[in-house]
Design an enzyme around this catalytic site. Sequence first.
Site, PDB file in Angstrom:
ATOM      1  CB  VAL A  62      73.616  94.663 102.836  1.00 49.77           C
ATOM      2  CG1 VAL A  62      73.019  93.813 103.935  1.00 49.77           C
ATOM      3  CG2 VAL A  62      74.200  95.936 103.406  1.00 49.77           C
ATOM      4  CB  CYS A  63      74.271  89.348 100.877  1.00 44.17           C
ATOM      5  SG  CYS A  63      75.723  88.613 101.630  1.00 44.17           S
ATOM      6  NE  ARG A  64      70.907  83.193 105.994  1.00 37.97           N
ATOM      7  CZ  ARG A  64      71.871  82.384 106.426  1.00 37.97           C
ATOM      8  NH1 ARG A  64      73.014  82.292 105.780  1.00 37.97           N
ATOM      9  NH2 ARG A  64      71.710  81.657 107.505  1.00 37.97           N
ATOM     10  N   GLY A  66      77.360  88.100 104.115  1.00 36.64           N
ATOM     11  CA  GLY A  66      78.557  88.797 103.653  1.00 36.64           C
ATOM     12  C   GLY A  66      79.212  88.199 102.427  1.00 36.64           C
ATOM     13  CG  MET A  90      70.355  91.655 105.808  1.00 34.00           C
ATOM     14  SD  MET A  90      70.210  93.336 106.456  1.00 34.00           S
ATOM     15  CE  MET A  90      68.665  93.220 107.358  1.00 34.00           C
TER      16      MET A  90
END
Length: 101
Positions: A62-64, A66, A90
Amino acid sequence: MKEITAKELAEKVKKGEEVNIIDVREDDEVAAGKIPGARHIRLGDIPDSFDKLNKNEHYYMVCRSGGRSGKACEILKSEGFDVTNMTGGMLAWEDEVEVEG
């Protein structure tokens, strides 16, 4: 690359499935909030973290939005890890999951 939506991952969490979520965002981003139970390993630290991960387990990255988690998936996959990228990151989690409460 395997992918999962924020909603699909949230369903797994809600059902109590054991999921290994790794958040690859920077410290300040994670300080603003992360998925409950997610482990924080910055993208830049992934190559130094191979020995802390188990190749017999599946990881959701997971990141901000993708992008960075996609890079983390590529790095880990090249080392033999089983990984899935959460599309939309996120931003999608906040839009699709937290709104539902």
